[in-house]
Design a protein around this motif. Sequence first.
Motif, mmCIF file in Angstrom:
data_model
loop_
_atom_site.group_PDB
_atom_site.id
_atom_site.type_symbol
_atom_site.label_atom_id
_atom_site.label_comp_id
_atom_site.label_asym_id
_atom_site.label_seq_id
_atom_site.Cartn_x
_atom_site.Cartn_y
_atom_site.Cartn_z
ATOM 1 N N UNK A 7 0.805 -1.189 -0.067
ATOM 2 C CA UNK A 7 -0.090 -0.081 0.163
ATOM 3 C C UNK A 7 0.775 1.424 -0.066
ATOM 4 N N UNK A 8 1.813 1.270 1.168
ATOM 5 C CA UNK A 8 2.470 2.562 1.039
ATOM 6 C C UNK A 8 3.573 2.850 -0.343
ATOM 7 N N UNK A 9 4.122 1.454 -0.847
ATOM 8 C CA UNK A 9 4.874 1.771 -2.115
ATOM 9 C C UNK A 9 3.934 1.882 -3.170
ATOM 10 N N UNK A 10 2.752 1.557 -3.411
ATOM 11 C CA UNK A 10 1.898 1.792 -4.727
ATOM 12 C C UNK A 10 1.557 3.358 -4.319
ATOM 13 N N UNK A 11 1.251 3.796 -3.224
ATOM 14 C CA UNK A 11 0.788 4.969 -3.080
ATOM 15 C C UNK A 11 1.781 6.152 -3.724
ATOM 16 N N UNK A 12 2.994 5.707 -3.009
ATOM 17 C CA UNK A 12 4.080 6.619 -3.683
ATOM 18 C C UNK A 12 4.288 6.693 -5.080
ATOM 19 N N UNK A 67 -7.500 5.790 -7.208
ATOM 20 C CA UNK A 67 -6.449 6.008 -5.986
ATOM 21 C C UNK A 67 -6.871 6.483 -4.744
ATOM 22 N N UNK A 68 -8.300 7.212 -4.769
ATOM 23 C CA UNK A 68 -8.917 7.890 -3.715
ATOM 24 C C UNK A 68 -9.123 6.567 -2.810
ATOM 25 N N UNK A 69 -9.985 5.734 -3.401
ATOM 26 C CA UNK A 69 -10.370 4.691 -2.714
ATOM 27 C C UNK A 69 -9.515 3.506 -2.091
ATOM 28 N N UNK A 70 -8.426 3.343 -2.949
ATOM 29 C CA UNK A 70 -7.278 2.652 -2.467
ATOM 30 C C UNK A 70 -6.449 3.102 -1.246
ATOM 31 N N UNK A 71 -6.334 4.222 -1.365
ATOM 32 C CA UNK A 71 -5.331 5.120 -0.448
ATOM 33 C C UNK A 71 -6.130 5.817 0.660
ATOM 34 N N UNK A 72 -7.235 5.593 0.903
ATOM 35 C CA UNK A 72 -8.061 6.340 1.629
ATOM 36 C C UNK A 72 -7.906 6.700 2.968
ATOM 37 N N UNK A 73 -7.324 5.419 3.599
ATOM 38 C CA UNK A 73 -7.153 5.311 5.039
ATOM 39 C C UNK A 73 -6.251 6.310 5.636
#
Lengths: 220, 216, 267
Positions: free
Chosen positions: A138-143, A210-216
């Motif tokens: 999750x953090x890797x993809x967000x970046x 992206x908003x959904x995936x990284x919403x936390x």
Amino acid sequence: MLYFGDLLPYSDVFFGGLITTVELTVLTTFLGIALGTLCAVLRQYGGATPRRIVASYVELIRNTPFIVQLFFIFFGLPAIGVMLTPWQASVIALTINLGAYSTEIIRAGLGSIPKGQVEAAKVLGMTFRQTLTRVIFVPAFEKIYPALTSQCIIVMLGSAVISQISVEELTYAANLVQSRNFRAFESYLVTALLYLGLAMMMRYVFKLIGKRLFSFRESS
Amino acid sequence: MIEFSNYDIIRNLIFAAQWTVLLSLVAFIGGTLVALALTALRLTRNSILQKLVAVYIELFQGTPLLMQMFLCFFGVSLLGYEISAWSAAILALTLFTSAFLVEIWRGCIDTLPKGQWEASRCLGMSFLQILRHIILPQALRVAIAPTVGFSVQVVKGTALASVIGFVELTKAGTMLNNATFEPFKVFAMVAVIYFLLCYPLSLSSKILEKKFNVSR
Amino acid sequence: MKRLTQLLSKTLIVASSVAAAMTTMTAGADVLQDIQDRKEIRIAVPQDFPPFGSVGPDLKPQGIDVDMANYIADQLDVDLKIVPVTSANRIPYLQTKKVDLVISSLGKNPEREKAIDFTTPYAPFFLGVFGENSVDVTKMTDLAGKTVGVTRGSVEDLELEKYAPKSLNVRRFEDNNTTLTAYLTGQVKLIATGNLVATEIAKRQPQRAPETKFLLKDSPCYIGLAEGEAALQSKINGIISTALENGTLNDISMKWLKAPLPKGFGA
């Protein structure tokens, strides 16, 4: 001099091409990112041999033009007995292409995760797979999400080239129409604008996902 | 039929590759010049100019290079100017290259702390002075690796000039394939030549990146 | 359906008036005069369509169309500039004045006659469907459900679109090179093309020699030129009829087709 009325009778040709381009893009985006993720994990955490294989694959694809890769797959492979339909050849070529670029991008994301975080997960008794999916991805993809988005759009635009092996996508439609009504500039201009619309739409859809995936992150 | 030896194929491909190299060089230089001008426009704090540059980037990054080639080739003629496949390819590649370089360089300039601009302005430096003495020297160091990296995309982009009939490496490949009917061999050779052209660029981009990252 | 036809006819009326306006605009320009002033004629030829135009080991075009181009330049006493084109872009080349003439095994059809003008024919040509022995096809209706490779925008492409069964899967390729490659690599088992092209494949790849399935159309080759160039048109027509009388056309036919011109050709 310009006259767009001659394009009207062919609107369903353009529409059909647009649909095919969208279908191909959706399919190869998923396949390409999946391939890229797999290769990135191998490249980052695998043994020496898998690493070397992935590295060669990435360099080979990144340093040759897509149109040559496509011709090689469609016309070259039958010589050694591998016969593919134009559609299959395009899906494979596009997937391999996106796969190579996304490997590099995703690997950069994986590399950005602090070692301590991975070790902490190990200490907590998580398996490698658990660590990957819960701690690293999750953090890797967000970046790297913006870079990945751009790359997917680049591959979508690159798919214009598959018109050359008779896949009936958007550029094929433009070529067909201009060979029927001899309005080359008009039909290419309209097609270019359709691609522009597609690119903008893709950026928007990726943003939503992206908003959904990284919403936390935002809620915390 | 006329016999083609392996030597004939390679000789012709290498001859055609010279056009690929020349086309890449001219397009890269042209793209760099246009991108420099556009970057300067962006750095002025005029919002209309900045908007225009943004539209330019969106337009050329958001449409396929193949379409840009077609439009340059058939469009410029409709405006009443004669344009050869060679000039059309250069025009399209220059536009394409500049749109990406402006974006890459923006990223590089943005990595520099904003405070530097403000501090320099406080010291009474003019816009051009700040650019020349403060921003450019630093930005250039950061920009060189991704710029060299992008040159690979330019070399590969020249392959699409084949579609509007310019005889470069890829076009020579399809022509030779038709004359010899050995698609596997011919396209593999074409791919190898592209690789030999592009890989040194990719590699030096990586080395440059490492070098400048360490020194910072 | 009726509305569609109305729309179509309206579109055509507007298009033809625009075309007419363009013709009057360009009527002042005289290409023949330009050619003579420039001392050079620019002629589009194929480089992927043996025996009309294909490349030798030096990648230079050669063939019937190239010989014809040389002959015309000789007769006009100007230099020749060969411009290699593909079948898909040869007409835009002419419309955008990138070339003065197109000698590219160009067949005549109503769609094209709306866009450009033609001279008298200079070479014989028959279009047909050719393919592997294993495919059982003898007439148009047999094509139902089959796949045929064809070069986009060619006369054979338009013929198939008009007369072939709807279930025929037409695979269109950018240029003849790609169409031929698609057949030779087995990507398509049938192709629609000229009889001479099929003969040429047989020469190059005897094991993939295509069998003639049926003939589509007698479609001799014409020279194409931009609309409204009456002076150039009559000059070239004159050169062609001289070439027919003095046996030049027959010589070219003997050289590349190994056969004399059909009786009554050009009559």
